[in-house]
Design a protein around this motif. Structure first.
Motif, PDB file in Angstrom:
ATOM      1  N   ARG A   6       0.815  -1.208   0.000  1.00 35.35           N
ATOM      2  CA  ARG A   6       0.000   0.000   0.000  1.00 35.35           C
ATOM      3  C   ARG A   6       0.855   1.267   0.000  1.00 35.35           C
ATOM      4  NH1 ARG A   6      -3.310   3.521   3.008  1.00 35.35           N
ATOM      5  NH2 ARG A   6      -5.489   3.414   2.409  1.00 35.35           N
ATOM      6  N   THR A  38      -8.029  -0.843  -0.259  1.00 37.68           N
ATOM      7  CA  THR A  38      -7.497  -1.816   0.687  1.00 37.68           C
ATOM      8  C   THR A  38      -6.900  -1.078   1.884  1.00 37.68           C
ATOM      9  OG1 THR A  38      -6.994  -3.377  -1.076  1.00 37.68           O
ATOM     10  CG2 THR A  38      -5.847  -3.700   1.011  1.00 37.68           C
ATOM     11  N   SER A  40      -5.276  -2.716   4.554  1.00 36.28           N
ATOM     12  CA  SER A  40      -4.091  -3.386   5.087  1.00 36.28           C
ATOM     13  C   SER A  40      -2.828  -2.902   4.364  1.00 36.28           C
ATOM     14  CB  SER A  40      -4.225  -4.905   4.960  1.00 36.28           C
ATOM     15  OG  SER A  40      -4.314  -5.268   3.604  1.00 36.28           O
ATOM     16  N   HIS A  43      -1.109  -6.825   0.366  1.00 35.61           N
ATOM     17  CA  HIS A  43      -2.069  -7.858  -0.013  1.00 35.61           C
ATOM     18  C   HIS A  43      -1.412  -8.730  -1.076  1.00 35.61           C
ATOM     19  CE1 HIS A  43      -5.654  -9.798  -1.600  1.00 35.61           C
ATOM     20  NE2 HIS A  43      -6.278  -9.426  -0.503  1.00 35.61           N
ATOM     21  N   ILE A  47      -3.039  -4.452  -4.146  1.00 37.97           N
ATOM     22  CA  ILE A  47      -3.893  -3.505  -3.423  1.00 37.97           C
ATOM     23  C   ILE A  47      -5.077  -3.120  -4.308  1.00 37.97           C
ATOM     24  CG2 ILE A  47      -3.957  -1.197  -2.381  1.00 37.97           C
ATOM     25  CD1 ILE A  47      -2.262  -3.226  -0.796  1.00 37.97           C
ATOM     26  N   LYS A  48      -6.277  -3.134  -3.744  1.00 41.44           N
ATOM     27  CA  LYS A  48      -7.476  -2.786  -4.500  1.00 41.44           C
ATOM     28  C   LYS A  48      -7.618  -1.268  -4.558  1.00 41.44           C
ATOM     29  CE  LYS A  48     -11.154  -5.423  -4.366  1.00 41.44           C
ATOM     30  NZ  LYS A  48     -12.429  -6.053  -3.973  1.00 41.44           N
ATOM     31  N   ARG A  59      -7.328  -4.743  -8.751  1.00 38.78           N
ATOM     32  CA  ARG A  59      -6.114  -4.881  -7.947  1.00 38.78           C
ATOM     33  C   ARG A  59      -4.891  -4.479  -8.759  1.00 38.78           C
ATOM     34  NH1 ARG A  59      -7.131  -6.892  -3.087  1.00 38.78           N
ATOM     35  NH2 ARG A  59      -9.045  -8.054  -2.796  1.00 38.78           N
TER      36      ARG A  59
END
Length: 65
Positions: A6, A38, A40, A43, A47-48, A59
């Motif tokens: 992220r 996202t 978090s 991922h 990351i979305k 993503r």
């Protein structure tokens, strides 16, 4: 750059994403990041994000700029 962390993704960055409907084929869509979805820090599938163009969601596979 890798789209799985992220911290690497900034609003307005040019990225290649894979949309949900394109996950099987792996077709990438290029656009500028409007929102990071996202929460978090990382991922495994990317990351979305939401793109500015037509509010497409997918993503991140690669960060271009």
């Amino acid at each position: 750059m890798d789209g799985k962390k992220r911290a690497n993704i900034k609003i307005g960055a040019l990225v290649d994403i894979v949309l949900k409907k394109d996950q099987r084929s792996g077709t990438l869509t290029r656009g500028h990041v409007k929102r990071i979805l996202t929460n978090s820090p990382q991922h495994p599938h990317g990351i979305k994000v939401m793109l500015e163009e037509q509010d497409q969601v997918g993503r991140v596979q690669e960060i271009i700029q």
